[in-house]
Design a protein around this motif. Structure first.
Motif, mmCIF file in Angstrom:
data_model
loop_
_atom_site.group_PDB
_atom_site.id
_atom_site.type_symbol
_atom_site.label_atom_id
_atom_site.label_comp_id
_atom_site.label_asym_id
_atom_site.label_seq_id
_atom_site.Cartn_x
_atom_site.Cartn_y
_atom_site.Cartn_z
ATOM 1 N N GLN A 61 -48.529 127.113 -55.615
ATOM 2 C CA GLN A 61 -49.826 126.617 -55.136
ATOM 3 C C GLN A 61 -49.613 125.148 -54.834
ATOM 4 O O GLN A 61 -49.568 124.320 -55.727
ATOM 5 N N VAL A 62 -49.482 124.879 -53.550
ATOM 6 C CA VAL A 62 -49.263 123.482 -53.198
ATOM 7 C C VAL A 62 -50.588 122.871 -52.765
ATOM 8 O O VAL A 62 -51.298 123.431 -51.931
ATOM 9 N N TYR A 63 -50.871 121.784 -53.335
ATOM 10 C CA TYR A 63 -52.167 121.158 -53.082
ATOM 11 C C TYR A 63 -52.009 119.843 -52.354
ATOM 12 O O TYR A 63 -50.957 119.218 -52.418
ATOM 13 N N THR A 64 -53.156 119.471 -51.662
ATOM 14 C CA THR A 64 -53.215 118.094 -51.174
ATOM 15 C C THR A 64 -54.474 117.494 -51.760
ATOM 16 O O THR A 64 -55.506 118.156 -51.880
ATOM 17 N N SER A 65 -54.332 116.238 -52.098
ATOM 18 C CA SER A 65 -55.446 115.544 -52.739
ATOM 19 C C SER A 65 -56.529 115.269 -51.706
ATOM 20 O O SER A 65 -56.234 115.043 -50.530
ATOM 21 N N PRO A 66 -57.779 115.292 -52.113
ATOM 22 C CA PRO A 66 -58.855 115.034 -51.155
ATOM 23 C C PRO A 66 -58.679 113.668 -50.507
ATOM 24 O O PRO A 66 -58.265 112.712 -51.163
ATOM 25 N N SER A 95 -45.709 120.304 -64.668
ATOM 26 C CA SER A 95 -46.301 119.135 -65.335
ATOM 27 C C SER A 95 -47.650 118.770 -64.693
ATOM 28 O O SER A 95 -48.450 118.064 -65.281
ATOM 29 N N GLY A 96 -47.883 119.282 -63.535
ATOM 30 C CA GLY A 96 -49.178 119.044 -62.893
ATOM 31 C C GLY A 96 -49.277 119.928 -61.684
ATOM 32 O O GLY A 96 -48.324 120.641 -61.363
ATOM 33 N N PRO A 97 -50.384 119.854 -61.048
ATOM 34 C CA PRO A 97 -50.520 120.673 -59.853
ATOM 35 C C PRO A 97 -49.522 120.218 -58.794
ATOM 36 O O PRO A 97 -49.102 119.058 -58.785
ATOM 37 N N LEU A 98 -49.230 121.117 -57.952
ATOM 38 C CA LEU A 98 -48.228 120.822 -56.932
ATOM 39 C C LEU A 98 -48.896 120.121 -55.772
ATOM 40 O O LEU A 98 -49.757 120.681 -55.108
ATOM 41 N N GLU A 99 -48.458 118.951 -55.614
ATOM 42 C CA GLU A 99 -49.063 118.188 -54.546
ATOM 43 C C GLU A 99 -47.946 117.801 -53.609
ATOM 44 O O GLU A 99 -46.891 117.338 -54.040
ATOM 45 N N VAL A 100 -48.236 118.001 -52.346
ATOM 46 C CA VAL A 100 -47.188 117.740 -51.364
ATOM 47 C C VAL A 100 -46.683 116.317 -51.530
ATOM 48 O O VAL A 100 -47.472 115.377 -51.579
ATOM 49 N N GLY A 101 -45.356 116.218 -51.646
ATOM 50 C CA GLY A 101 -44.755 114.899 -51.712
ATOM 51 C C GLY A 101 -44.741 114.259 -53.068
ATOM 52 O O GLY A 101 -44.139 113.208 -53.233
ATOM 53 N N LYS A 102 -45.446 114.901 -54.016
ATOM 54 C CA LYS A 102 -45.469 114.291 -55.351
ATOM 55 C C LYS A 102 -44.551 115.070 -56.273
ATOM 56 O O LYS A 102 -44.744 116.277 -56.457
ATOM 57 N N PRO A 103 -43.542 114.401 -56.848
ATOM 58 C CA PRO A 103 -42.616 115.136 -57.738
ATOM 59 C C PRO A 103 -43.339 115.643 -58.970
ATOM 60 O O PRO A 103 -44.257 114.993 -59.465
ATOM 61 N N VAL A 104 -42.934 116.777 -59.360
ATOM 62 C CA VAL A 104 -43.563 117.396 -60.509
ATOM 63 C C VAL A 104 -42.432 117.965 -61.384
ATOM 64 O O VAL A 104 -41.373 118.310 -60.874
ATOM 65 N N MET A 105 -42.630 117.971 -62.666
ATOM 66 C CA MET A 105 -41.615 118.566 -63.539
ATOM 67 C C MET A 105 -41.898 120.046 -63.667
ATOM 68 O O MET A 105 -42.991 120.443 -64.040
ATOM 69 N N VAL A 106 -40.901 120.823 -63.323
ATOM 70 C CA VAL A 106 -41.040 122.274 -63.478
ATOM 71 C C VAL A 106 -40.256 122.628 -64.735
ATOM 72 O O VAL A 106 -39.102 122.214 -64.902
ATOM 73 N N LYS A 107 -40.926 123.365 -65.587
ATOM 74 C CA LYS A 107 -40.268 123.719 -66.841
ATOM 75 C C LYS A 107 -40.302 125.232 -66.939
ATOM 76 O O LYS A 107 -41.350 125.854 -66.756
ATOM 77 N N CYS A 108 -39.122 125.755 -67.203
ATOM 78 C CA CYS A 108 -39.059 127.194 -67.390
ATOM 79 C C CYS A 108 -38.731 127.427 -68.858
ATOM 80 O O CYS A 108 -37.765 126.880 -69.379
ATOM 81 N N LEU A 109 -39.601 128.144 -69.509
ATOM 82 C CA LEU A 109 -39.454 128.329 -70.952
ATOM 83 C C LEU A 109 -39.082 129.768 -71.289
ATOM 84 O O LEU A 109 -39.703 130.699 -70.800
ATOM 85 N N ALA A 110 -38.098 129.890 -72.151
ATOM 86 C CA ALA A 110 -37.783 131.229 -72.668
ATOM 87 C C ALA A 110 -38.126 131.169 -74.144
ATOM 88 O O ALA A 110 -37.442 130.482 -74.933
ATOM 89 N N PRO A 111 -39.181 131.803 -74.537
ATOM 90 C CA PRO A 111 -39.645 131.635 -75.907
ATOM 91 C C PRO A 111 -38.965 132.609 -76.889
ATOM 92 O O PRO A 111 -38.574 133.710 -76.489
#
Ligand SMILES: *[C@@H]1O[C@H](CO)[C@@H](O)[C@H](O)[C@H]1NC(C)=O
Ligand SMILES: *[C@@H]1O[C@H](CO)[C@@H](O)[C@H](O)[C@H]1NC(C)=O
Ligand SMILES: *[C@@H]1O[C@H](CO)[C@@H](O)[C@H](O)[C@H]1NC(C)=O
Length: 735
Positions: free
Chosen positions: A214-219, A124-140
C-alpha cells in the motif's frame, strides 16, 4: 548443514541396532531412530516387543534426566507420550524391555523444533512514495534459530536473505530480517513476500507472508473554494468546498480555530455549508486533508459583518406641518425581517398622533396638526438585538392666508397714503418677514423678532406711508410674506398679494360754457357745458342750487340742455366734476328774462300830443310775477325815474319839455329789459305845469304790495353799477 545433521542421527541408530540384535526376542521402537517434534505438539514413542509373553519395559533418557513424559504399558507395548513436547524432551530416549533374563534396549533421538506461525511483515510506517521505511520480517517463536533462513522478496526479486548462525539456546526466539525500503510509485499494487525456512529435515519447513504494498502519498495541494464570498453579512450562508490530493484520497476535516488556539472539529464532509451566519461565526476555518501518511491544512478567514439594517424616516429630518393639516411620519426599515417599532417624543410628552405599524413600516399620523405636535419625534427600531433610532422634527406653522393689502384711502397724486400689509394667523412670528415691493423694488421690509409668548397664531403687519404720483399708476404693489424656518426647508414659504396701483388725480379746473348766454329770454334754449380735468376722467354732475343751499341733481351729462327756458329756470346751476379723488365744483347763474314781447310801453292817447294835453305813459308787463317796473325819462343830465302808479305815469298838462325818450325798465330777480318810446309834444299856448320827476316803482302783479322804497333803490343801484351780467359775474367769482 542438513547433511551434517543426518550424519549424526545415522551413527546413533547403527549403534542401537547392533546392541539389540544379540537378543532372541525382539524390540522395536517407533518411530525408528529419530523423531522430530514441534514444541507444544503431542507425540508418542512406542516400544513393542515380539516373542515375549510378558515383557517389562522401562524408559529413560540417555543422560538420566527426567522423562518429562507419561508411560503407559500394555502387554507387549509401552507408549511414552510427551504432551506437550517441550525442550525437556530433547533427548535420546531409551526403551528397555526385559523378557526373563533377556534384556533388549532401543533408543530414539527426539529432536524438537518450533516454527508455529507464518512470518509477519512489519513496516515502520506507511509506505509513502520516496520516503524510506524500515521493513521488518519477523519469524516468531522459532527454534532452533540457527537453522532459520529468511528472505524478503518483491516482485520475484530477492531483496535480502539472512541466516542466523548463532549459538543454540534452548528457547524459542523471534528472528527478524530488517531492511530499509524506499517505495516508488511503481510499487503500487506489488506484493512484498517474507519467506522463512527452517532446515530441520531434508526438506525444510517453509512459511511465508505476502503483503500487498500500500503505497501512499501524503495530502498536498489542499485548496478551499468559498462561495459566494469570504466577506459575509449576518444571515448569509456560505459554502466552502475543500479538496486535497493524496493517496489514498485524503479525508477532509473541517474545523474552526477557537480563541484559545484549539480547533473545533466541524465536519468530515468536503463541503461545509454554514447557514444563517452570525458575527460570532467570523474566524479562521481550517480544512485538513488527512490520510494514513500525512495531513495538509489550509486556512480561510471568514468575516461576517453586521447586517446593516437601515431605518429611514420620511419625509425627512424635518417636516413643516401646518396647523390643521394632516401629516404622516413614516419610519421604514430595510434589511430587517421583523422589526419592532416604537415612537416617542424627545421630551416624552404624549404623541398626540396615531401609530400604525405593519411589516417593515410604521407610521405616525398627526391629524389634525396642532401646536402639541411641535416636537422631535423619535422612531426606535429594534431588529433582533440591535436598535436604531431616527429623529424627525415636526415644525408646526400657521400661514393659511395670503397677506392683505390695505390703503388708508384712495391713491391720489401727491397725497400721502399709508399702506398696511397684514399677514393673518401666522406662526411662528420670529420666522416671519414681510416685504413690501413696488414692482421689483423693495420699499420696506420687516423681520419679526422672537416673542416669548404662547403658541398661537397672530396677525402681523407692516405699515408704510408714501406719496403716490401719477407715474405710479400701473405699477404693482406686492406684499410678500415669507415664513422662514431655521431648518425646515431651504426655501421659505411665501404668500403674496398684489395690487396694481391706480393713482388718481383729483378733479380740477372745472369749467362751464354757457351757450348762447347766461342771460336768456324766456323760451329760448340754452346749453350748459361742463368740463373737468382729473384722473380718472371726472364724472359730471349737474345740479341746481335750491334756495336753502341744497343741490338738486339734474343730469350726469356734460351738457345740460334746457330746450325752452322758463323764468323759473333762472338760478344757480352747479357742475361737479367727481372722481374717487375728489370733487371740483363750478357754478353759473342763469338769468331768464321776460320776453320782450311781454313788456309794453304805450303813450295814451298818442305819442304825439299837443301842449297841455294829458298824456298817460304806461308800462305793462303781463303775467310776469315779481317784476319791478322802472319808468324813466332820458335826459342829457341823466335819467329821471318817474313816479308811476301801476306802471302808469300821467302827464296832466303836457309841456314841450315833456317830449323826449321814455324808458320802461322791467326788472325781475334775474335781469331787466328795456322798452322805450319817444313822446312828441307840439307847442300850443304858453301855460306851463310844474313838473317834478318822481320815482315810480310798481309790481306788475297787482296782488302784491309794493315793498319799501329802499329795496327799489337797492335793485336800481345794483343794476346800474354792474350792468346786466353783474349777478352772473358775482356767482362766478364765488366758485
Ligand atoms: C456531504 O455533503 C453532501 C452535500 O451536502 C452530501 O450529499 C453528502 O451526503 C455528505 N456526506 C457526508 C459524509 O456527510
Ligand atoms: C345745444 O346743443 C345741441 C347739441 O349739441 C345743439 O344742437 C344746439 O344747437 C345747441 N343749442 C345752443 C343754443 O347752443
Ligand atoms: C299768466 O300766467 C298764468 C300762469 O302762469 C296763465 O294761466 C295766464 O293765462 C297768464 N296770463 C296771461 C295774460 O298771459
Amino acid at each position: 548443514m542438513p547433511e551434517k545433521m543426518v550424519t549424526i542421527f545415522g551413527a546413533s541408530t547403527v549403534l542401537w541396532t547392533l546392541f539389540a540384535a544379540s537378543q532372541a526376542f525382539k524390540l522395536q521402537i517407533s518411530p525408528e531412530y529419530r523423531m522430530i517434534a514441534q514444541i507444544g505438539d503431542s507425540v508418542s514413542l512406542t516400544c513393542t516387543t515380539t516373542d515375549c509373553e510378558s515383557p517389562s519395559f522401562s524408559w529413560r533418557t540417555q543422560i538420566d534426566s527426567p522423562l518429562n513424559a507419561k508411560v503407559r504399558t500394555e502387554g507387549t507395548k509401552s507408549i511414552l507420550t510427551m504432551d506437550p513436547v517441550s525442550f525437556e524432551n530433547e533427548h535420546s530416549y531409551l526403551c528397555t524391555a526385559t523378557c526373563g533374563s533377556a534384556k533388549l534396549e532401543r533408543g530414539i533421538q527426539v529432536e524438537i523444533y518450533s516454527f508455529p506461525k507464518d512470518p509477519e511483515i512489519q513496516l515502520s510506517g506507511p509506505l509513502e512514495v520516496g520516503k524510506p521505511v524500515m521493513v521488518k520480517c519477523l519469524a516468531p517463536d522459532v527454534y532452533p534459530a540457527d537453522r532459520l533462513e529468511m528472505e524478503l522478496v518483491k516482485d520475484d526479486h530477492v531483496l535480502k536473505t539472512q541466516e542466523f548462525l548463532e549459538e543454540i539456546k534452548k528457547s524459542v526466539v523471534t528472528k527478524s530480517l530488517e531492511m530499509s525500503f524506499t517505495p516508488t510509485t511503481e510499487d503500487i499494487g506489488k506484493a512484498l513476500v517474507c519467506q522463512a525456512r527452517l532446515y530441520i529435515e531434508s526438506v525444510p519447513k517453509e512459511r511465508e507472508m505476502v503483503k500487498e504494498l500500500q503505497v501512499y502519498t501524503s495530502p498536498k495541494n489542499t485548496v478551499i473554494s468559498v462561495h459566494p464570498s469570504k466577506r459575509l453579512q449576518e444571515g448569509d450562508a456560505v459554502t466552502m468546498t475543500c479538496s486535497s490530493e493524496g493517496l489514498p484520497a485524503p479525508e477532509i476535516l473541517w474545523s474552526k480555530k477557537l480563541d484559545n488556539g484549539n480547533e473545533q472539529l466541524l465536519s468530515g464532509n468536503a463541503t461545509l455549508t454554514l447557514i444563517a451566519m452570525r458575527m460570532e461565526d467570523s474566524g479562521i476555518y481550517v480544512c485538513e486533508g488527512v490520510n494514513l501518511v500525512g495531513r495538509h491544512k489550509t486556512e480561510v478567514e471568514l468575516i461576517v459583518q453586521e447586517k446593516p439594517f437601515t431605518v429611514d424616516i420620511f419625509p425627512g429630518s424635518h417636516v413643516a406641518a401646518q396647523v390643521g393639516d394632516s401629516v404622516v411620519l413614516t419610519c421604514a426599515v430595510v434589511d430587517c425581517d421583523s422589526p419592532s417599532f416604537s415612537w416617542r417624543t424627545q421630551i416624552d410628552s404624549p404623541l398626540s398622533g396615531e401609530v400604525r405599524s405593519e411589516g417593515t413600516i410604521s407610521t405616525l399620523t398627526l391629524s389634525p396638526v396642532s401646536f402639541e405636535n411641535e416636537h422631535s419625534y423619535l422612531c426606535t427600531v429594534t431588529c433582533v438585538r440591535r436598535k436604531l433610532e431616527k429623529e424627525i422634527r415636526v415644525e408646526v406653522y400657521s400661514f393659511p392666508e395670503d397677506p392683505e393689502i390695505e390703503m388708508s384711502g384712495p391713491l391720489v397724486h401727491g397725497r400721502p397714503v399709508t399702506v398696511t400689509c397684514s399677514v393673518p394667523n401666522v406662526y411662528p412670528f420670529d420666522h416671519l418677514e414681510i416685504e413690501l415691493l413696488k414692482g421689483q423694488t423693495t420699499l420696506m421690509n420687516k423681520y419679526f423678532l422672537e416673542e416669548m409668548s404662547i403658541k398661537s397664531p397672530e396677525t402681523k403687519s407692516l405699515e408704510m406711508t408714501f406719496i403716490p404720483t401719477t407715474e405710479d399708476t400701473g405699477e404693482v404693489l406686492v406684499c410678500l410674506a415669507k415664513l422662514h424656518s431655521g431648518q425646515m426647508e431651504s426655501e421659505p414659504k411665501q404668500r403674496r398679494s398684489t395690487q396694481t396701483l391706480f393713482v388718481s388725480v383729483a378733479p380740477q379746473e372745472t369749467t362751464i360754457w354757457v351757450s348762447p348766454s347766461p342771460i336768456l329770454e324766456e323760451g329760448s334754449p340754452v346749453n350748459l357745458t361742463c368740463s373737468s380735468d382729473g384722473f380718472p376722467a371726472p364724472q359730471i354732475l349737474w345740479s341746481r342750487q335750491l334756495n336753502n343751499g341744497e343741490l338738486q341733481p339734474l343730469s350726469e351729462d356734460t351738457v345740460l340742455t334746457i330746450m325752452s327756458t322758463k323764468l323759473e329756470d333762472s338760478g344757480i346751476y352747479v357742475c361737479e366734476g367727481i372722481n374717487q379723488a375728489g370733487i371740483s365744483k363750478k357754478s353759473v347763474e342763469l338769468t331768464v328774462q321776460v320776453s320782450s314781447k311781454d313788456i309794453q310801453l304805450t303813450a295814451f292817447p298818442s305819442e304825439s300830443v299837443k301842449e297841455g294835453d294829458t298824456v298817460i305813459i304806461s308800462c305793462t308787463c303781463k303775467n310776469v310775477s315779481e317784476t319791478w317796473i322802472i319808468l324813466k325819462k332820458k335826459a342829457k343830465t341823466g335819467d329821471m325815474v318817474l313816479k308811476s302808479v301801476d306802471g302808469a305815469y300821467t302827464i296832466l298838462k303836457a309841456q314841450l319839455q315833456d317830449a323826449g325818450v321814455y324808458e320802461c325798465e322791467s326788472k325781475t330777480g334775474v335781469g331787466s329789459q328795456l322798452r322805450s318810446l319817444t313822446l312828441d309834444v307840439k307847442g300850443r299856448e304858453n301855460n306851463r305845469d310844474y313838473f317834478s320827476p318822481e320815482l315810480l316803482a310798481l309790481y306788475c302783479a297787482s296782488s302784491l304790495i309794493i315793498p319799501a322804497i329802499g329795496m327799489i333803490i337797492y335793485f336800481a343801484r345794483k343794476a346800474n353799477m354792474k350792468g346786466s351780467y353783474s349777478l352772473v359775474e358775482a356767482q362766478k367769482s364765488k366758485v
